[in-house]
Structures are given as structure tokens and as C-alpha cells.
Write an enzyme that holds these catalytic residues in place. Structure first.
Site, PDB file in Angstrom:
ATOM      1  N   GLU A  45      17.144  14.201   8.972  1.00 60.20           N
ATOM      2  CA  GLU A  45      16.639  13.020   9.671  1.00 60.20           C
ATOM      3  C   GLU A  45      15.583  12.286   8.845  1.00 60.20           C
ATOM      4  O   GLU A  45      15.544  11.056   8.831  1.00 60.20           O
ATOM      5  CB  GLU A  45      16.076  13.402  11.045  1.00 60.20           C
ATOM      6  N   TYR A 128      11.312   7.933  16.474  1.00 59.24           N
ATOM      7  CA  TYR A 128      12.743   8.162  16.294  1.00 59.24           C
ATOM      8  C   TYR A 128      13.031   9.608  15.904  1.00 59.24           C
ATOM      9  O   TYR A 128      13.852  10.297  16.530  1.00 59.24           O
ATOM     10  CB  TYR A 128      13.352   7.220  15.235  1.00 59.24           C
ATOM     11  N   ASP A 146      17.270   4.200  17.057  1.00 56.57           N
ATOM     12  CA  ASP A 146      17.229   3.786  15.650  1.00 56.57           C
ATOM     13  C   ASP A 146      17.896   2.420  15.549  1.00 56.57           C
ATOM     14  O   ASP A 146      18.208   1.789  16.557  1.00 56.57           O
ATOM     15  CB  ASP A 146      17.939   4.823  14.774  1.00 56.57           C
TER      16      ASP A 146
END
Length: 353
Positions: A45, A128, A146
Site C-alpha cells: 500500500e 487511505y 483513493d
DNA sequence: TAAGCGTGGCT
DNA sequence: TAGCCAAGCTT
């Protein structure tokens, strides 16, 4: 009820179309009770922040091969991590990656926290990323927003407010579509849909599982959404880079300050980057010669034109700036891209000399 | 809070 | 070619 229908349609599509990614546990595995490794979810991520899957793949493999868990990464040498990150961009991510790994080891017993709120307190983990890790690795029904989710949601509900002003509105709408069930799959489904069907340009509305729910498609403006405020034009800056090579092949390099542009990365000594070409100030006394051509590179907020000067430095050279890296320890690929371009131009110039 | 912060691919 | 765009965070 309609929101639940949308969620159900999305998950049904995901079950048949989920992309296979190295850091991902597919829907079938997940149903069998397997959760993905939080370390790999976190690493992927962070790498995926503002970065495409294609660009991340090889970096992810190299990082997980070299540092298979958070303890290994926490114990890594800073310079080696920066070198491994070289080329991926946004180098604050690499610095925060180390800070975060060390915080997990020092403050959390070597295990990632399991709530989005706790994850949010760690370096480099924002709204996020905290929601994504919590949803994907911990099954927390966190709302993941996102760029993909913003686009899908703006189109689905025909939101005409331009970004970034529309962010709160889109977040609230995305929250409506966040059910308690299968939060990890749902988050990834939204992002997959945005990445493969509800794309920024030329969305494939014809095969979209949400078409019948989509207000943007119904009114024919899906492709125009989300609207965005105009961006500022990029100015051009100029600078000089010095590629010094000692007789034994060692290269004169310099580590940049921790903060700011390319912070913590290795590069060639040089001038500041300003609106006019600065006066030369070589890092060591030598016969510096200008390489033909120039390096052009565009950063997030300005264009850069670099003049490259090269020189052979004597064995006893005592530079005022930088340090020598032996030929064996120097790999151009360990430099950020703009500095690799400088190296490439200097190499061409020396070859034709 | 708006601005700073990379890079490569696509059109 | 030049601009747009990508799974954002920090200050």
C-alpha cells in the site's frame, strides 16, 4: 436498499474478476479463512501511493526477498533501503517506511496494530493507507477512499463538485457503500473496478457491473467526472551537476539532506536548482568539462534542465563536498532517476571523448 | 491549508 | 510533444 444492491453487484463482479497480485489474498483464499500478511499489505500500500501496479511489482519482490518481515526491515541499513527504493519516487515514503517498521518493532511488539485508528498514528500511514490495511488485513469495515474510489463514486452519483473540494462529499458517499461484510474484498473491488473498467479516460461502461446504477452514465457525463480544478503551470529551473570520477574508478557522490526534494537519496554534487543557471562551484579542483546536451527531468511541480560537467580526479583528490564510492559499490540504479540520467549523459560524453 | 514531493506510461 | 494520470502523506 439500493446501496446494498450496488455493493452486492460489485462483490459479485470481484469474485469473478479480481486481479491476481503478489500482495493479495484472492476471494477464494479469503473465504477459506486466509488473511494476507499485514507486513506485505502495508508495504504494497505504501508503494502504491500515487504509483501504478506495474511500477510497484518488481520493487515489491525485491523488498520482500531482501526483508521478508517487519523485523528484518526495521534492522536494515538506511542507505540500502534508499538504494532499493531508488527510481520509485516520493522518497519520503522510504524514509517513513523505515520509521514505521522501527516503530512497529519498538512500540507494538513487532506486530502491526489491527485498527485503522492505531495504524493512522504510524509514520507514512495516512487516512487511505490506514483504512486499506485495516480493511484488507484485519477485516475492519473501514471506508477506503483513493483516487479510484473518488472517480467511481463521483460517476456513480454524478457528483459535479470539482476535486479536491468534492473529497468530503465523495468520502460520505463511499461510506454508504461500505457494508459490514467482506470489507477487504469490497475495498479492493472498488479499486480494481476503477483501475480496469471505470478508468479516467475511455471507461468501459459497456461491461461495467454497476452501469445500471450509474447516474453519471445515465446522464452521459461519466467520462467527464470527476471534475477537477485547474492546475498551476510548472516553472522551469536550471542547475549544474558534477560527475567526478577518480583514477581508480570511484565516483564522487553526495547524500542529500533528509528533508525536501529527493531527501536522503544519493546523487551527484551540484548547484542549487534555480530560475537562472547558477555560477559554477565545483566540489573538487579539476579540469571540469561540459557534456554536450543537457538532462531534462520533470518533477511534480517544476521542470529541470541540468548542465553536466565531468572530470577525472587525481588519486589524492580531497573534495570539499561529497564522498567517494568505489567502482564495485557504485550502481547507477541506486540513484534516483534524475541522477541516473545525469550519469547516463556523462557516460555518453566520456565514451565519445 | 495549500503546497511540496517522483516517476513512467499513455494519449 | 506536452499534459494528464496513478492504491496520498506531511507540514
Amino acid at each position: 436498499m439500493r446501496d446494498e444492491e450496488i455493493s452486492a453487484a460489485l462483490l459479485a463482479w470481484y469474485d469473478g474478476h479480481a486481479r491476481v497480485l503478489p500482495w493479495r489474498t484472492g476471494p477464494a483464499e479469503r473465504r477459506a479463512g486466509h488473511r494476507p500478511d499485514p507486513y506485505r499489505v502495508w508495504l504494497s500500500e505504501v508503494m502504491l501511493q500515487q504509483t501504478t501496479v506495474a511500477a510497484v511489482r518488481d520493487y515489491f519482490h525485491r523488498f520482500t526477498s531482501r526483508w521478508p518481515d517487519v523485523a528484518a526491515l526495521a534492522a536494515a541499513d538506511d542507505g540500502e533501503v534508499m538504494a532499493e527504493w531508488a527510481g520509485l519516487g516520493y522518497y519520503a515514503r522510504a524514509r517513513n517506511l523505515l520509521k514505521c517498521a522501527r516503530a512497529v518493532v519498538a512500540d507494538h511488539d513487532g506486530r502491526f496494530p489491527e485498527t485503522s485508528a492505531a495504524l493512522l498514528t504510524l509514520p507514512g500511514i495516512g487516512p487511505y493507507t490506514a483504512a486499506a490495511i485495516a480493511a484488507i488485513a484485519c477485516d475492519e469495515p473501514a471506508t477506503v477512499v483513493d483516487g479510484n474510489v473518488e472517480r467511481v463514486t463521483a460517476r456513480l452519483f454524478a457528483v459535479e463538485t470539482p476535486l479536491p473540494n468534492a473529497k468530503p462529499e465523495l468520502t460520505a458517499l463511499a461510506r454508504r457503500l461500505t457494508p459490514e461484510t467482506r470489507p477487504g474484498d469490497r475495498a479492493q473491488a472498488m479499486m480494481d473496478l476503477g483501475a480496469t473498467i471505470c478508468t479516467p479516460r475511455n471507461p468501459a461502461c459497456g461491461i461495467c457491473p454497476l452501469r445500471s446504477f450509474c447516474a453519471g452514465h445515465a446522464s452521459g457525463i461519466a467520462t467527464e467526472l470527476p471534475r477537477k480544478l485547474a492546475k498551476k503551470p510548472k516553472p522551469t529551473r536550471f542547475g549544474i551537476a558534477y560527475v567526478g570520477t577518480r583514477e581508480d574508478g570511484a565516483a564522487l557522490l553526495e547524500r542529500r539532506p533528509e528533508r525536501g526534494l529527493l531527501g536522503g537519496t544519493l546523487g551527484w554534487p551540484g548547484s542549487a536548482w534555480t530560475e537562472a543557471t547558477p555560477a559554477p562551484a565545483p566540489p573538487a579542483a579539476a579540469d571540469w568539462r561540459e557534456s554536450p546536451g543537457a538532462v531534462r527531468h520533470t518533477f511534480t511541480h517544476f521542470h529541470l534542465v541540468l548542465t553536466v560537467l565531468t572530470a577525472r580526479l587525481p588519486a589524492g583528490s580531497n573534495p570539499e563536498r561529497g564522498h567517494f564510492v568505489s567502482r564495485d559499490n557504485f550502481r547507477p540504479g541506486d540513484l534516483p532517476t534524475v541522477m541516473r540520467k545525469v550519469h547516463d549523459l556523462a557516460s555518453r560524453a566520456l565514451l565519445t571523448d
